[in-house]
Design a protein around this motif. Structure first.
Motif, PDB file in Angstrom:
ATOM      1  N   ASP A   5       3.370 -12.979   7.624  1.00 44.02           N
ATOM      2  CA  ASP A   5       4.559 -13.529   8.291  1.00 44.02           C
ATOM      3  C   ASP A   5       5.802 -12.659   8.150  1.00 44.02           C
ATOM      4  N   ARG A   6       5.631 -11.372   7.876  1.00 41.54           N
ATOM      5  CA  ARG A   6       6.768 -10.462   7.805  1.00 41.54           C
ATOM      6  C   ARG A   6       6.581  -9.323   8.797  1.00 41.54           C
ATOM      7  N   ALA A   7       7.687  -8.913   9.414  1.00 42.36           N
ATOM      8  CA  ALA A   7       7.651  -7.812  10.369  1.00 42.36           C
ATOM      9  C   ALA A   7       7.574  -6.480   9.625  1.00 42.36           C
ATOM     10  N   TYR A   8       6.890  -5.529  10.241  1.00 40.34           N
ATOM     11  CA  TYR A   8       6.705  -4.202   9.650  1.00 40.34           C
ATOM     12  C   TYR A   8       7.497  -3.143  10.409  1.00 40.34           C
ATOM     13  N   THR A   9       7.979  -2.151   9.673  1.00 43.37           N
ATOM     14  CA  THR A   9       8.583  -0.977  10.283  1.00 43.37           C
ATOM     15  C   THR A   9       7.471   0.000  10.669  1.00 43.37           C
ATOM     16  N   PRO A  10       7.762   1.005  11.509  1.00 44.38           N
ATOM     17  CA  PRO A  10       6.736   2.000  11.848  1.00 44.38           C
ATOM     18  C   PRO A  10       6.230   2.774  10.626  1.00 44.38           C
ATOM     19  N   ALA A  11       7.021   2.781   9.537  1.00 39.99           N
ATOM     20  CA  ALA A  11       6.622   3.492   8.324  1.00 39.99           C
ATOM     21  C   ALA A  11       5.706   2.659   7.432  1.00 39.99           C
ATOM     22  N   GLY A  12       5.428   1.411   7.842  1.00 40.68           N
ATOM     23  CA  GLY A  12       4.542   0.560   7.060  1.00 40.68           C
ATOM     24  C   GLY A  12       5.230  -0.248   5.976  1.00 40.68           C
ATOM     25  N   THR A  13       6.562  -0.251   5.953  1.00 38.99           N
ATOM     26  CA  THR A  13       7.318  -1.077   5.013  1.00 38.99           C
ATOM     27  C   THR A  13       7.777  -2.346   5.719  1.00 38.99           C
ATOM     28  N   LEU A  14       8.318  -3.279   4.956  1.00 36.37           N
ATOM     29  CA  LEU A  14       8.760  -4.543   5.530  1.00 36.37           C
ATOM     30  C   LEU A  14      10.168  -4.408   6.102  1.00 36.37           C
ATOM     31  N   ALA A  25      -6.948  -8.082   8.538  1.00 28.58           N
ATOM     32  CA  ALA A  25      -8.154  -8.252   7.730  1.00 28.58           C
ATOM     33  C   ALA A  25      -9.375  -7.570   8.346  1.00 28.58           C
ATOM     34  N   VAL A  26      -9.488  -7.618   9.668  1.00 26.85           N
ATOM     35  CA  VAL A  26     -10.678  -7.097  10.335  1.00 26.85           C
ATOM     36  C   VAL A  26     -10.522  -5.628  10.722  1.00 26.85           C
ATOM     37  N   ASP A  27      -9.385  -5.299  11.314  1.00 29.89           N
ATOM     38  CA  ASP A  27      -9.174  -3.947  11.848  1.00 29.89           C
ATOM     39  C   ASP A  27      -8.313  -3.057  10.961  1.00 29.89           C
ATOM     40  N   GLY A  28      -7.673  -3.645   9.948  1.00 26.66           N
ATOM     41  CA  GLY A  28      -6.816  -2.854   9.077  1.00 26.66           C
ATOM     42  C   GLY A  28      -5.595  -2.304   9.783  1.00 26.66           C
ATOM     43  N   ARG A  29      -5.006  -3.106  10.672  1.00 25.23           N
ATOM     44  CA  ARG A  29      -3.836  -2.642  11.409  1.00 25.23           C
ATOM     45  C   ARG A  29      -2.891  -3.803  11.691  1.00 25.23           C
ATOM     46  N   VAL A  30      -1.639  -3.475  12.004  1.00 23.18           N
ATOM     47  CA  VAL A  30      -0.650  -4.466  12.399  1.00 23.18           C
ATOM     48  C   VAL A  30       0.334  -3.790  13.347  1.00 23.18           C
ATOM     49  N   GLU A  31       0.887  -4.563  14.250  1.00 22.21           N
ATOM     50  CA  GLU A  31       1.866  -4.022  15.188  1.00 22.21           C
ATOM     51  C   GLU A  31       3.247  -4.025  14.555  1.00 22.21           C
ATOM     52  N   ALA A  32       3.895  -2.879  14.550  1.00 17.94           N
ATOM     53  CA  ALA A  32       5.245  -2.753  14.005  1.00 17.94           C
ATOM     54  C   ALA A  32       6.276  -3.256  15.017  1.00 17.94           C
ATOM     55  N   VAL A  33       7.538  -3.342  14.574  1.00 22.36           N
ATOM     56  CA  VAL A  33       8.582  -3.894  15.430  1.00 22.36           C
ATOM     57  C   VAL A  33       8.831  -3.066  16.680  1.00 22.36           C
ATOM     58  N   ASP A  34       8.489  -1.783  16.644  1.00 25.77           N
ATOM     59  CA  ASP A  34       8.703  -0.937  17.822  1.00 25.77           C
ATOM     60  C   ASP A  34       7.472  -0.873  18.731  1.00 25.77           C
ATOM     61  N   GLY A  35       6.463  -1.683  18.424  1.00 26.01           N
ATOM     62  CA  GLY A  35       5.255  -1.717  19.237  1.00 26.01           C
ATOM     63  C   GLY A  35       4.176  -0.752  18.808  1.00 26.01           C
ATOM     64  N   SER A  36       4.478   0.109  17.856  1.00 29.65           N
ATOM     65  CA  SER A  36       3.475   1.052  17.367  1.00 29.65           C
ATOM     66  C   SER A  36       2.490   0.340  16.445  1.00 29.65           C
ATOM     67  N   THR A  37       1.367   0.985  16.171  1.00 29.53           N
ATOM     68  CA  THR A  37       0.339   0.417  15.303  1.00 29.53           C
ATOM     69  C   THR A  37       0.422   1.049  13.925  1.00 29.53           C
ATOM     70  N   VAL A  38       0.435   0.208  12.919  1.00 30.64           N
ATOM     71  CA  VAL A  38       0.525   0.660  11.535  1.00 30.64           C
ATOM     72  C   VAL A  38      -0.784   0.335  10.818  1.00 30.64           C
ATOM     73  N   ALA A  39      -1.332   1.297  10.104  1.00 28.59           N
ATOM     74  CA  ALA A  39      -2.550   1.066   9.323  1.00 28.59           C
ATOM     75  C   ALA A  39      -2.212   0.244   8.082  1.00 28.59           C
ATOM     76  N   PRO A  96       0.824  -1.208   0.000  1.00 25.33           N
ATOM     77  CA  PRO A  96       0.000   0.000   0.000  1.00 25.33           C
ATOM     78  C   PRO A  96       0.860   1.260   0.000  1.00 25.33           C
ATOM     79  N   GLY A  97       0.502   2.210  -0.851  1.00 21.98           N
ATOM     80  CA  GLY A  97       1.249   3.453  -0.933  1.00 21.98           C
ATOM     81  C   GLY A  97       2.536   3.382  -1.721  1.00 21.98           C
ATOM     82  N   SER A  98       2.814   2.248  -2.328  1.00 18.77           N
ATOM     83  CA  SER A  98       4.068   2.069  -3.051  1.00 18.77           C
ATOM     84  C   SER A  98       4.054   2.773  -4.405  1.00 18.77           C
ATOM     85  N   ARG A  99       5.268   3.031  -4.917  1.00 17.13           N
ATOM     86  CA  ARG A  99       5.403   3.576  -6.263  1.00 17.13           C
ATOM     87  C   ARG A  99       4.831   2.610  -7.295  1.00 17.13           C
TER      88      ARG A  99
END
Length: 250
Positions: free
Chosen positions: A166-175, A199-213, A144-147
């Motif tokens: 199965d991939r970890a996310y950065t706070p910026a929403g990248t892998l 799928a339900v909430d449209g969010r995932v926890e990033a590696v620093d504990g923040s929430t990414v949309a 999402p948001g990619s070039r």
């Protein structure tokens, strides 16, 4: 409603990496390696036959020409060359898809190419040009948001935003790059929880504990993740239990 995809056909000759048959009993879309990072004609034909039999949509997983590095090494490929190589890979897979009574339904870059097209407008445009060169207005999977998704939209193609179970996310929403620790989530319980949250909430926890949309239409489980078929089955069951319909986007 969400699509469940996996990277398949990632073998070569006598070497096998992905449990294609088991995964094709679970996923709704199959990203088939087209010979540049993995896969060969026999593998591509077998996966297309199995996918067609089971009603799984076939996608071309295009890559930099990097068999030795499994398509995960950074490469600088001229735009014109990348366009031609993208079209070449799609065309090769189309032969086997059509022979199986199916078709190539979408395109997804793999590995280093996928990550490069998140930020690199020129490489993203080259991949999209390759899709157009191969013929047909095929949808393109991307972050999402990619070039890449931006370039697809500008070219009149449908961009499908994708999330990764199965991939970890950065706070910026990248892998998180695979060279860094804990870039791949291998704990099945964690993968299931993350999948339902995306799928339900449209969010995932990033590696620093923040929430990414995460606004995704398709969810990927990597075929080379340990226990991928078992994890994918658990994800699909959990999604159904949460009221999410699992259905191919294409």
């Amino acid at each position: 409603m969400i699509d469940l995809n996996a990277d398949l056909g990632e073998g070569f000759g006598r070497w096998t990496l992905t449990d294609d048959e088991a995964l094709l009993s679970v996923v709704t879309s199959a990203n088939v390696a087209c010979g540049f990072h993995a896969g060969d004609p026999s593998v591509m034909r077998r996966v297309c036959d199995l996918a067609a039999e089971r009603g799984v949509r076939i996608g071309a997983q295009v890559s930099y020409r990097d068999l030795a590095g499994f398509g995960r090494r950074a490469m600088d490929v001229p735009a014109g060359e990348l366009t031609a190589e993208t079209a070449y890979q799609i065309g090769a897979l189309r032969v086997f898809a059509q022979a199986a009574g199916a078709e190539v339904a979408y395109v997804k870059p793999h590995g280093a190419l996928y990550n490069r097209t998140v930020h690199d407008a020129e490489q993203a445009a080259a991949v999209v040009a390759g899709v157009r060169l191969a013929g047909g207005a095929l949808p393109v999977l991307g972050l999402p948001g990619s070039r890449l998704l931006c370039a697809a939209g500008e070219a009149g193609l449908t961009g499908i935003p994708e999330a990764f179970a199965d991939r970890a996310y950065t706070p910026a929403g990248t892998l998180v790059p695979r060279r860094e620790p804990n870039a791949v989530v291998t704990d099945g319980d964690a993968v299931v929880r993350r999948s339902v949250a995306m799928a339900v909430d449209g969010r995932v926890e990033a590696v620093d504990g923040s929430t990414v949309a995460v606004a995704a239409r398709s969810l990927c489980v990597h075929g080379d993740t340990p226990g991928a078929a078992r994890i994918a089955a658990r994800v699909r069951e959990a999604l159904a239990a949460a009221g999410v319909e699992v259905r191919a986007f294409a």
